[in-house]
Enzyme design. Structure first.
Site, PDB file in Angstrom:
ATOM      1  N   ARG A  23     -12.685  -3.470   1.648  1.00 58.30           N
ATOM      2  CA  ARG A  23     -13.316  -2.595   2.588  1.00 58.30           C
ATOM      3  C   ARG A  23     -14.886  -2.268   2.459  1.00 58.30           C
ATOM      4  NH1 ARG A  23      -9.222   0.164   5.910  1.00 58.30           N
ATOM      5  NH2 ARG A  23      -8.149  -1.700   6.615  1.00 58.30           N
ATOM      6  N   ASP A  71      -9.772  -8.619  10.478  1.00 60.68           N
ATOM      7  CA  ASP A  71      -8.625  -7.581  10.198  1.00 60.68           C
ATOM      8  C   ASP A  71      -7.462  -8.708   9.880  1.00 60.68           C
ATOM      9  OD1 ASP A  71      -7.881  -4.431  10.056  1.00 60.68           O
ATOM     10  OD2 ASP A  71      -6.215  -5.564  10.682  1.00 60.68           O
TER      11      ASP A  71
HETATM   12  O1  CP3 Z   1     -12.467  -5.545   3.080  1.00 59.97           O
HETATM   13  C1  CP3 Z   1     -13.450  -5.635   4.153  1.00 59.97           C
HETATM   14  O2  CP3 Z   1     -14.537  -5.074   4.000  1.00 59.97           O
HETATM   15  C2  CP3 Z   1     -13.209  -6.729   5.186  1.00 59.97           C
HETATM   16  C3  CP3 Z   1     -12.497  -6.179   6.639  1.00 59.97           C
HETATM   17  C4  CP3 Z   1     -10.848  -5.694   6.311  1.00 59.97           C
HETATM   18  C5  CP3 Z   1     -10.475  -4.804   7.389  1.00 59.97           C
HETATM   19  N1  CP3 Z   1      -9.259  -4.652   7.242  1.00 59.97           N
HETATM   20  C6  CP3 Z   1     -11.643  -4.259   8.393  1.00 59.97           C
HETATM   21  C7  CP3 Z   1     -11.056  -2.817   8.979  1.00 59.97           C
HETATM   22  C8  CP3 Z   1      -9.973  -5.999   5.899  1.00 59.97           C
HETATM   23  C9  CP3 Z   1     -10.059  -6.949   4.541  1.00 59.97           C
HETATM   24  C10 CP3 Z   1      -8.883  -5.391   6.258  1.00 59.97           C
HETATM   25  C11 CP3 Z   1      -7.521  -5.758   5.865  1.00 59.97           C
HETATM   26  C12 CP3 Z   1      -6.445  -4.944   6.246  1.00 59.97           C
HETATM   27  N2  CP3 Z   1      -6.217  -4.504   7.422  1.00 59.97           N
HETATM   28  C13 CP3 Z   1      -5.344  -4.516   5.696  1.00 59.97           C
HETATM   29  C14 CP3 Z   1      -4.943  -4.891   4.171  1.00 59.97           C
HETATM   30  C15 CP3 Z   1      -5.837  -4.263   3.159  1.00 59.97           C
HETATM   31  C16 CP3 Z   1      -5.583  -2.818   3.124  1.00 59.97           C
HETATM   32  O3  CP3 Z   1      -6.209  -1.777   3.181  1.00 59.97           O
HETATM   33  O4  CP3 Z   1      -4.283  -2.783   2.367  1.00 59.97           O
HETATM   34  C17 CP3 Z   1      -4.517  -3.817   6.323  1.00 59.97           C
HETATM   35  C18 CP3 Z   1      -3.163  -3.069   6.148  1.00 59.97           C
HETATM   36  C19 CP3 Z   1      -5.000  -3.869   7.724  1.00 59.97           C
HETATM   37  C20 CP3 Z   1      -4.643  -3.051   8.956  1.00 59.97           C
HETATM   38  C21 CP3 Z   1      -5.469  -1.991   9.311  1.00 59.97           C
HETATM   39  N3  CP3 Z   1      -6.758  -2.169   9.716  1.00 59.97           N
HETATM   40  C22 CP3 Z   1      -4.939  -0.589   9.462  1.00 59.97           C
HETATM   41  C23 CP3 Z   1      -3.928   0.027   9.091  1.00 59.97           C
HETATM   42  C24 CP3 Z   1      -6.299   0.201  10.051  1.00 59.97           C
HETATM   43  C25 CP3 Z   1      -6.347   1.502  10.362  1.00 59.97           C
HETATM   44  C26 CP3 Z   1      -6.446   2.432   9.194  1.00 59.97           C
HETATM   45  C27 CP3 Z   1      -7.950   2.882   8.966  1.00 59.97           C
HETATM   46  O5  CP3 Z   1      -8.301   2.638   7.765  1.00 59.97           O
HETATM   47  O6  CP3 Z   1      -8.445   3.469   9.665  1.00 59.97           O
HETATM   48  C28 CP3 Z   1      -7.438  -0.991  10.053  1.00 59.97           C
HETATM   49  C29 CP3 Z   1      -8.679  -0.692  10.835  1.00 59.97           C
HETATM   50  C30 CP3 Z   1      -9.669  -1.240   9.761  1.00 59.97           C
HETATM   51  N4  CP3 Z   1      -9.948  -2.616   9.665  1.00 59.97           N
HETATM   52  C31 CP3 Z   1     -11.020  -0.603   9.532  1.00 59.97           C
HETATM   53  C32 CP3 Z   1     -11.869  -1.794   8.770  1.00 59.97           C
HETATM   54  C33 CP3 Z   1     -13.110  -1.389   8.179  1.00 59.97           C
HETATM   55  C34 CP3 Z   1     -11.344   0.865   9.856  1.00 59.97           C
HETATM   56  C35 CP3 Z   1     -12.540   1.038  10.459  1.00 59.97           C
HETATM   57  C36 CP3 Z   1     -12.622   1.302  11.753  1.00 59.97           C
HETATM   58  O7  CP3 Z   1     -11.904   1.861  12.735  1.00 59.97           O
HETATM   59  O8  CP3 Z   1     -13.855   1.067  12.146  1.00 59.97           O
END
Ligand code: CP3
Length: 348
Positions: A23, A71
């Protein structure tokens, strides 16, 4: 180009420990928040120019690798299970997958057709990065993706997914096989498009008993990773709360195994075996602490690892949005400076 990250993946000696953060592009950066005021998260992912821009944002902080902005849930839509990121709720899958009929309706798709925008972003990024740092592609692992498909969103204990796995093992097996085929094709397509390493995120697999991992997850992850490893591109196999599963995850595949902050990294590495690299393992919340405190913990990790080649410094899980950017920058500098000093034997 900075070879540090790829050299460490291959366990070749390096003068400085490479560092990147899960992230690393996201809400803790003002540039990211500004783009998010104009676009939804899915718009950022689906527009290669925007995904490229966001991927590049954290590079000025000094990280040794870029991770594609995307994602793990993007494959759900072309599989036939559309979802949205609902404000304050996280991902919501409109029609969760809970029966054999639901599973039968899921599609295994061609990555160029279903996720061509991700592959376009990778091609654009390789030009934009121009060899500065390597590009990491990624996908979710079958259990972690299935947890969202079956639960319909985030869950604290994955009870619906586990109950499907226990009570309808055949439906579960077919679901896992479909997801695995999607993920295998998707990772190979990312490599073909230019990803120089890939990470498989099995973020929630640590919720399983080892026996359930063996029966219901291991064969599927192994089928993906054995195909991907044949390309010769380094594969990072990551999960959280996986201390009891590390040997099993290693056997399922991966050049580098993710070690979260619930393990001592040196103990974890000796269990995994020194013929694999390790990535981790700072508690992500330490980036909220004053740098003077956080750096003591980072130094401890670097000292535990010593000069053994094959360590990539990262967090145990993703950066949280409240982290001050300056703490990230200072942590990166600290890892570089301290690991170089330790290798020269001049102390930290
Ligand atoms: O790591 C990076 O910088 C690359 C981008 C990336 C995102 N998601 C962008 C994102 C990566 C590698 C992921 C992986 C991801 N997505 C995982 C596995 C990694 C982990 O955290 O365990 C999972 C479980 C997801 C599913 C997901 N995406 C959830 C549960 C959420 C909402 C929770 C939250 O943090 O708000 C997301 C949203 C998400 N994906 C964001 C980002 C930067 C949040 C940012 C936003 O809303 O602008």
């Amino acid at each position: 180009m900075s070879e540090l990250f790829l050299r460490a993946c291959r366990r070749e000696p390096v003068d400085t420990t490479p560092v990147w953060f899960m992230r690393q592009a996201g809400r803790y950066m003002a540039e990211y928040r500004a783009l998010r005021e104009k676009h939804t998260l899915l718009e950022l992912c689906k527009t290669p120019e925007l995904a490229t821009m966001v991927t590049m944002q954290p590079l000025k902080l000094g990280v040794d690798a870029a991770i594609l902005f995307a994602d793990i849930l993007l494959p759900l839509e072309p599989m036939g299970a559309p979802f949205e990121f609902a404000k304050g709720e996280g991902p919501v899958v409109h029609s969760p997958i809970r029966t054999r009929e639901d599973v039968d309706r899921l599609r295994v798709f061609d990555p160029e057709e279903g996720l061509g925008y991700v592959l376009a972003a990778i091609r654009m990024l390789r030009k934009e990065l121009d060899g500065k740092v390597p590009l990491i592609g990624f996908a979710g692992a079958p259990f972690t993706i299935a947890s969202y498909l079956v639960e319909g969103g985030k869950s604290s204990d994955y009870r619906k997914a586990k109950l499907l796995m226990w009570t309808e093992p055949e439906t579960w097996r077919i679901l896992m096989e479909k997801i695995s085929e999607v993920v295998r094709r998707y990772l190979l397509a990312q490599i073909e498009a230019g990803a120089q390493a890939v990470q498989l995120f099995d973020s929630w697999v640590g919720s399983l008993a080892p026996a359930d991992y063996d029966t219901h997850v291991f064969p599927h992850v192994k089928s993906i990773l054995s195909a991907v490893e044949k390309t010769g591109v380094p594969v990072i196999h990551f999960g959280t709360h996986t201390a009891p599963l590390l040997e099993r995850m290693r056997d399922a595949g991966g050049t580098v195994i993710g070690v979260d902050h619930h393990s001592h990294i040196d103990e974890a590495w000796s269990r995994i075996g020194f013929d694999h690299g390790v990535q981790g393992n700072l508690d992500p919340l330490l980036l909220l602490a004053p740098h003077d405190i956080a750096k003591v913990h980072a130094t401890r990790i670097l000292e535990q690892v010593g000069a053994r080649p094959g360590h990539i410094f990262n967090l145990g899980h993703g950066i949280v949005p409240e982290v001050p950017v300056d703490n990230v920058r200072r942590m990166i500098d600290h890892v570089h400076e301290t690991s170089a000093k330790l290798r020269k034997g001049t102390g930290a």
